[in-house]
Design a protein around this motif. Structure first.
Motif, PDB file in Angstrom:
ATOM      1  N   ALA A  27      10.195  59.053 -55.939  1.00  0.00           N
ATOM      2  CA  ALA A  27      11.349  58.195 -56.199  1.00  0.00           C
ATOM      3  C   ALA A  27      11.520  57.110 -55.144  1.00  0.00           C
ATOM      4  CB  ALA A  27      12.609  59.054 -56.275  1.00  0.00           C
ATOM      5  N   PHE A  28      11.114  57.381 -53.898  1.00  0.00           N
ATOM      6  CA  PHE A  28      11.344  56.429 -52.815  1.00  0.00           C
ATOM      7  C   PHE A  28      10.136  55.540 -52.529  1.00  0.00           C
ATOM      8  CE2 PHE A  28      14.390  59.788 -52.030  1.00  0.00           C
ATOM      9  CZ  PHE A  28      15.530  59.096 -51.673  1.00  0.00           C
ATOM     10  N   ALA A  29       9.061  55.712 -53.274  1.00  0.00           N
ATOM     11  CA  ALA A  29       7.807  55.036 -52.940  1.00  0.00           C
ATOM     12  C   ALA A  29       7.945  53.520 -52.910  1.00  0.00           C
ATOM     13  CB  ALA A  29       6.727  55.441 -53.936  1.00  0.00           C
ATOM     14  N   ASN A  30       8.748  52.953 -53.791  1.00  0.00           N
ATOM     15  CA  ASN A  30       8.860  51.500 -53.876  1.00  0.00           C
ATOM     16  C   ASN A  30       9.710  50.891 -52.772  1.00  0.00           C
ATOM     17  OD1 ASN A  30       7.303  51.485 -56.162  1.00  0.00           O
ATOM     18  ND2 ASN A  30       9.038  51.500 -57.569  1.00  0.00           N
ATOM     19  N   PHE A  31      10.246  51.708 -51.884  1.00  0.00           N
ATOM     20  CA  PHE A  31      11.203  51.205 -50.894  1.00  0.00           C
ATOM     21  C   PHE A  31      10.750  51.448 -49.449  1.00  0.00           C
ATOM     22  CE2 PHE A  31      13.250  52.538 -54.779  1.00  0.00           C
ATOM     23  CZ  PHE A  31      13.907  51.381 -55.162  1.00  0.00           C
ATOM     24  N   ASN A  76       6.695  61.149 -50.180  1.00  0.00           N
ATOM     25  CA  ASN A  76       6.831  62.540 -50.615  1.00  0.00           C
ATOM     26  C   ASN A  76       7.774  63.327 -49.706  1.00  0.00           C
ATOM     27  OD1 ASN A  76       5.176  62.259 -52.841  1.00  0.00           O
ATOM     28  ND2 ASN A  76       3.319  62.813 -51.725  1.00  0.00           N
ATOM     29  N   TYR A  77       7.703  63.051 -48.402  1.00  0.00           N
ATOM     30  CA  TYR A  77       8.616  63.722 -47.473  1.00  0.00           C
ATOM     31  C   TYR A  77      10.071  63.401 -47.817  1.00  0.00           C
ATOM     32  CZ  TYR A  77       5.149  65.466 -44.145  1.00  0.00           C
ATOM     33  OH  TYR A  77       4.125  66.164 -43.540  1.00  0.00           O
ATOM     34  N   LEU A  78      10.349  62.133 -48.112  1.00  0.00           N
ATOM     35  CA  LEU A  78      11.703  61.742 -48.479  1.00  0.00           C
ATOM     36  C   LEU A  78      12.149  62.439 -49.761  1.00  0.00           C
ATOM     37  CD1 LEU A  78      11.728  57.919 -47.710  1.00  0.00           C
ATOM     38  CD2 LEU A  78      13.227  59.623 -46.681  1.00  0.00           C
ATOM     39  N   ILE A  90      11.063  65.251 -50.994  1.00  0.00           N
ATOM     40  CA  ILE A  90      11.240  66.691 -50.747  1.00  0.00           C
ATOM     41  C   ILE A  90      12.539  66.956 -50.003  1.00  0.00           C
ATOM     42  CG2 ILE A  90      10.324  68.659 -49.464  1.00  0.00           C
ATOM     43  CD1 ILE A  90       7.499  67.496 -50.072  1.00  0.00           C
ATOM     44  N   ASP A  91      12.819  66.128 -48.978  1.00  0.00           N
ATOM     45  CA  ASP A  91      14.037  66.326 -48.189  1.00  0.00           C
ATOM     46  C   ASP A  91      15.288  66.125 -49.052  1.00  0.00           C
ATOM     47  OD1 ASP A  91      12.521  66.837 -45.997  1.00  0.00           O
ATOM     48  OD2 ASP A  91      12.763  64.856 -45.076  1.00  0.00           O
ATOM     49  N   TRP A  92      15.268  65.075 -49.872  1.00  0.00           N
ATOM     50  CA  TRP A  92      16.421  64.809 -50.746  1.00  0.00           C
ATOM     51  C   TRP A  92      16.652  65.966 -51.708  1.00  0.00           C
ATOM     52  CZ3 TRP A  92      20.438  61.513 -51.267  1.00  0.00           C
ATOM     53  CH2 TRP A  92      21.115  61.524 -52.491  1.00  0.00           C
ATOM     54  N   THR A  93      15.568  66.397 -52.347  1.00  0.00           N
ATOM     55  CA  THR A  93      15.681  67.452 -53.360  1.00  0.00           C
ATOM     56  C   THR A  93      16.087  68.780 -52.743  1.00  0.00           C
ATOM     57  OG1 THR A  93      14.004  66.360 -54.694  1.00  0.00           O
ATOM     58  CG2 THR A  93      14.460  68.668 -55.198  1.00  0.00           C
ATOM     59  N   ALA A  94      15.518  69.103 -51.582  1.00  0.00           N
ATOM     60  CA  ALA A  94      15.737  70.420 -50.979  1.00  0.00           C
ATOM     61  C   ALA A  94      17.044  70.505 -50.196  1.00  0.00           C
ATOM     62  CB  ALA A  94      14.560  70.765 -50.068  1.00  0.00           C
ATOM     63  N   GLU A  95      17.453  69.415 -49.555  1.00  0.00           N
ATOM     64  CA  GLU A  95      18.559  69.501 -48.599  1.00  0.00           C
ATOM     65  C   GLU A  95      19.817  68.736 -48.999  1.00  0.00           C
ATOM     66  OE1 GLU A  95      17.167  68.312 -44.776  1.00  0.00           O
ATOM     67  OE2 GLU A  95      15.468  69.694 -44.758  1.00  0.00           O
ATOM     68  N   VAL A  96      19.661  67.719 -49.833  1.00  0.00           N
ATOM     69  CA  VAL A  96      20.788  66.820 -50.065  1.00  0.00           C
ATOM     70  C   VAL A  96      21.318  66.878 -51.497  1.00  0.00           C
ATOM     71  CG1 VAL A  96      21.617  64.446 -49.867  1.00  0.00           C
ATOM     72  CG2 VAL A  96      19.811  65.259 -48.339  1.00  0.00           C
ATOM     73  N   GLU A  97      20.446  66.768 -52.459  1.00  0.00           N
ATOM     74  CA  GLU A  97      20.833  66.511 -53.843  1.00  0.00           C
ATOM     75  C   GLU A  97      21.884  67.490 -54.375  1.00  0.00           C
ATOM     76  OE1 GLU A  97      18.475  65.081 -57.822  1.00  0.00           O
ATOM     77  OE2 GLU A  97      17.549  66.632 -56.592  1.00  0.00           O
ATOM     78  N   TYR A 107      20.017  56.580 -48.439  1.00  0.00           N
ATOM     79  CA  TYR A 107      19.780  57.899 -47.857  1.00  0.00           C
ATOM     80  C   TYR A 107      18.948  57.722 -46.595  1.00  0.00           C
ATOM     81  CZ  TYR A 107      17.213  62.301 -47.208  1.00  0.00           C
ATOM     82  OH  TYR A 107      16.623  63.424 -46.671  1.00  0.00           O
ATOM     83  N   ASN A 108      19.563  58.045 -45.437  1.00  0.00           N
ATOM     84  CA  ASN A 108      18.910  57.827 -44.142  1.00  0.00           C
ATOM     85  C   ASN A 108      18.301  56.430 -44.061  1.00  0.00           C
ATOM     86  OD1 ASN A 108      19.625  60.334 -43.226  1.00  0.00           O
ATOM     87  ND2 ASN A 108      17.627  61.271 -43.557  1.00  0.00           N
ATOM     88  N   GLY A 109      19.027  55.452 -44.579  1.00  0.00           N
ATOM     89  CA  GLY A 109      18.606  54.070 -44.493  1.00  0.00           C
ATOM     90  C   GLY A 109      17.698  53.593 -45.599  1.00  0.00           C
ATOM     91  N   PHE A 110      17.271  54.475 -46.494  1.00  0.00           N
ATOM     92  CA  PHE A 110      16.382  54.081 -47.587  1.00  0.00           C
ATOM     93  C   PHE A 110      17.191  53.938 -48.872  1.00  0.00           C
ATOM     94  CE2 PHE A 110      13.649  56.110 -44.508  1.00  0.00           C
ATOM     95  CZ  PHE A 110      12.573  55.243 -44.445  1.00  0.00           C
ATOM     96  N   TYR A 111      16.917  52.871 -49.585  1.00  0.00           N
ATOM     97  CA  TYR A 111      17.646  52.544 -50.806  1.00  0.00           C
ATOM     98  C   TYR A 111      17.439  53.637 -51.858  1.00  0.00           C
ATOM     99  CZ  TYR A 111      19.646  49.306 -54.232  1.00  0.00           C
ATOM    100  OH  TYR A 111      20.447  48.701 -55.163  1.00  0.00           O
TER     101      TYR A 111
END
Length: 316
Positions: free
Chosen positions: A26-30, A172-174, A176-183, A270-274
């Motif tokens: 999801a964050f690859a384009n940013f 991928n790290y972003l 995973i972090d969003w899905t596991a810790e934030v969402e 999210y942590n500065g990423f759109y």
């Protein structure tokens, strides 16, 4: 207003990226950007200017508060005096058989004198409250700037930690972090806010110093795990977890049916990423029911206006 919008636009410009079709997530384009330190520099300048304005206003607030308290104490003493004198005088006149017209005339003069004191006291109170509101608006602006800086700094820290990694791995790290810790957490807590507003809207409504109905950010922040910043240009929502800093931007707009005002989410970081659109649409937001607002005196056709520090309830 334009400064606030400018900082968000600067943030968006720094994070706006070209499309990389070969990347996944999801964050690859940013991700493929060069970090712009001038954004932080501008934020620091704005913070310092806001601090200066708060400091310059402080003596006026303190003096106004002191004037009000001194006049308040004097008014209390005068009211006690007139209350005691009025009763004693009334009884004395009654015992002397004084004409009822004279008694009523004296009572009218006494009431006028009391009303004059109360009016003077109210003027001082309104002046003090307006100065205090101006100071609180500046403090809210300062806190919002810190929130934006924190979001940008989280992004810089992440890029330093992942320096040298493949872009796809970083994306991928972003994810995973969003899905596991934030969402799950942010969806749950935003949904709780939506339910809170739906159930306790009447408790949220208050009157401002000028008598207008409003919904203050302070009340909502006292009941929420997020922090809401009501501003005339946007509503900003800050949401923090141990390793996550999220900023959501939106506006309170009337729904298509005209039955409610809804916080419409327009962008997020999210942590500065759109945040991509597919993640934004998952986020619940509160709705203000017009039927409840119509129970207020003078609010026949309600609508909501964004202001610094509150949402003003007006009627068309």
């Amino acid at each position: 207003m334009f400064k606030k919008i400018g900082f968000i636009l600067s943030l968006s410009a720094v994070l706006a990226l070209p499309v990389y079709a070969h990347l996944t997530g999801a964050f690859a384009n940013f991700l493929a950007i060069v970090y712009d330190d001038s954004t932080i520099s501008k934020l620091h300048e704005e913070v310092e200017q806001t601090k200066l304005e708060i400091e310059q206003l402080q003596p006026l607030v303190e003096q106004s508060e002191q004037d009000f308290k001194e006049e308040q104490q004097g008014a209390i003493e005068q009211l006690q005096f007139y209350s005691e004198m009025g009763l004693d005088t009334y009884l004395a006149l009654m015992q002397q058989g004084t004409d009822v017209v004279d008694i009523l005339g004296n009572q009218w003069l006494l009431n006028e004198k009391i009303n004059d004191y109360l009016q003077q006291l109210n003027i001082l109170y309104v002046t003090y409250q307006k100065l205090l509101q101006s100071q609180n608006r500046l403090k809210g602006h300062e806190q919002l700037l810190y929130a934006i800086e924190k979001n940008l700094q989280a992004r810089e820290d992440f890029l330093v930690e992942t320096q040298g990694m493949e872009l796809e791995n970083i994306a991928n790290y972003l994810d995973i972090d969003w899905t596991a810790e934030v969402e799950e957490n942010i969806i749950r807590d935003f949904q709780l806010d939506a339910e809170l507003v739906n159930i306790q809207l009447s408790d949220w409504i208050e009157k401002s110093v000028d008598g207008a109905y409003q919904l203050s950010e302070q009340w909502l922040n006292e009941h929420s795990k997020a922090r809401y910043y009501f501003r005339s240009d946007h509503v900003y929502v800050e949401y923090e977890l141990e390793y996550a800093h999220v900023l959501v931007l939106g506006q309170v707009l009337q729904n298509a049916e005209g039955t409610a005002a809804q916080l419409v989410v327009e962008a997020g970081f999210y942590n500065g990423f759109y945040l991509p659109e597919e993640l934004l649409v998952e986020l619940p937001s509160f709705s203000i029911d017009y039927a409840t607002l119509q129970t207020l005196e003078g609010i026949d056709s309600p609508y909501v206006i964004q202001q610094d520090g509150n949402l003003k309830i007006a009627t068309k």
